[in-house]
Each structure stands twice: as structure tokens, then as C-alpha cells.
Design a protein around this motif. Structure first.
Motif, short mmCIF file in Angstrom:
data_model
loop_
_atom_site.label_atom_id
_atom_site.label_comp_id
_atom_site.label_asym_id
_atom_site.label_seq_id
_atom_site.Cartn_x
_atom_site.Cartn_y
_atom_site.Cartn_z
N UNK A 43 0.87 -1.18 0.00
CA UNK A 43 0.00 0.00 0.00
C UNK A 43 0.90 1.22 0.00
N UNK A 44 0.63 2.20 -0.86
CA UNK A 44 1.49 3.38 -0.91
C UNK A 44 1.56 4.09 0.45
N UNK A 45 2.77 4.49 0.82
CA UNK A 45 2.97 5.20 2.09
C UNK A 45 2.34 6.58 2.06
N UNK A 46 2.44 7.25 0.92
CA UNK A 46 1.90 8.61 0.76
C UNK A 46 1.11 8.66 -0.54
N UNK A 47 -0.20 8.53 -0.45
CA UNK A 47 -1.05 8.50 -1.64
C UNK A 47 -0.95 9.79 -2.44
N UNK A 48 -0.80 10.92 -1.74
CA UNK A 48 -0.80 12.21 -2.42
C UNK A 48 0.59 12.69 -2.82
N UNK A 49 1.64 11.95 -2.50
CA UNK A 49 3.00 12.35 -2.82
C UNK A 49 3.78 11.19 -3.45
N UNK A 50 3.58 10.94 -4.75
CA UNK A 50 4.35 9.87 -5.39
C UNK A 50 5.82 10.25 -5.50
N UNK A 51 6.67 9.25 -5.58
CA UNK A 51 8.11 9.48 -5.74
C UNK A 51 8.40 10.09 -7.11
N UNK A 52 7.62 9.69 -8.11
CA UNK A 52 7.83 10.16 -9.48
C UNK A 52 6.49 10.12 -10.20
N UNK A 53 6.22 11.17 -11.00
CA UNK A 53 5.02 11.22 -11.83
C UNK A 53 5.42 11.63 -13.23
N UNK A 54 4.99 10.85 -14.21
CA UNK A 54 5.28 11.14 -15.61
C UNK A 54 3.98 11.10 -16.41
N UNK A 55 3.88 11.98 -17.39
CA UNK A 55 2.68 12.01 -18.22
C UNK A 55 3.01 11.63 -19.65
N UNK A 56 2.05 10.98 -20.31
CA UNK A 56 2.19 10.61 -21.71
C UNK A 56 0.87 10.93 -22.41
N UNK A 57 0.91 10.90 -23.74
CA UNK A 57 -0.28 11.30 -24.49
C UNK A 57 -1.00 10.16 -25.20
N UNK A 58 -0.36 9.00 -25.31
CA UNK A 58 -1.03 7.87 -25.97
C UNK A 58 -1.02 6.65 -25.06
N UNK A 59 -1.98 5.76 -25.24
CA UNK A 59 -2.00 4.54 -24.42
C UNK A 59 -0.75 3.69 -24.62
#
Length: 96
Positions: A43-59
Motif C-alpha cells: 500500500x502506498x505510504x503517501x497517496x498524495x506524494x508519489x516518488x515520481x510522476x510522468x505524463x504521456x499522451x497515448x495509451x
């Protein structure tokens, strides 16, 4: 290589820390892949603070990024992976 998916539980071999890699669809053309540090039950320790977040535009990009991060987290140090993706893209590579 790991199966492509939306949610993977990963135990890092060098540090023995647990992580969750999650990919969600934010909008029609917006996907977000996040790495969370997890506890013993994955279970994530901090739901609102991920270690890393990356965005992409296609599936396809999102699934490939998700699979790549899940596999790399198994064998590489997490700090190195996070640092690699957080570095600004404007840096020039060192010249020989």
C-alpha cells in the motif's frame, strides 16, 4: 520483460524496498504513470506524494513507460531512476 499493465507491485532487489507502479487515464489524451513507495502490504505510504510522476499522451506510450519502469525498479537503485527522469531535458550530454 514484465507484462504491460496498469498496476504492478515491485520489490527492489538492491534496497529491498517495495514500490507500486500505477498508470491511470486522466483525460482522453492524457495518461499519468506514478511510482509510490509502499509498505509491507504494497500500500502506498503517501497517496498524495508519489516518488515520481510522468505524463504521456497515448495509451501505447503509457503502457510501455509503465512496463519499463516496473522492470527497472526490480534491478536498479530507485534514486537513480527518479533522478534520471527528473533531470531537465535541456542539459547537454558530456562530450568525449
Amino acid at each position: 520483460m514484465a507484462e504491460k499493465g496498469l498496476f504492478h507491485k515491485v520489490k527492489n532487489k538492491p534496497t529491498r524496498r517495495r514500490f507500486v507502479v500505477s498508470t491511470i487515464r486522466k483525460d482522453e489524451d492524457h495518461f499519468e504513470t506514478a511510482i509510490f513507495e509502499a509498505n509491507f502490504f504494497y500500500l502506498p505510504r503517501h497517496w498524495d506524494q508519489p516518488e515520481l510522476t510522468l505524463t504521456t499522451s497515448t495509451p501505447a506510450e503509457a503502457w510501455d513507460l509503465h512496463a519499463k519502469l516496473a522492470v527497472r525498479l526490480l534491478h536498479e537503485y530507485p534514486a537513480r531512476i527518479i533522478q534520471e527522469y527528473c533531470e531537465p531535458a535541456t542539459q547537454t550530454p558530456p562530450q568525449d
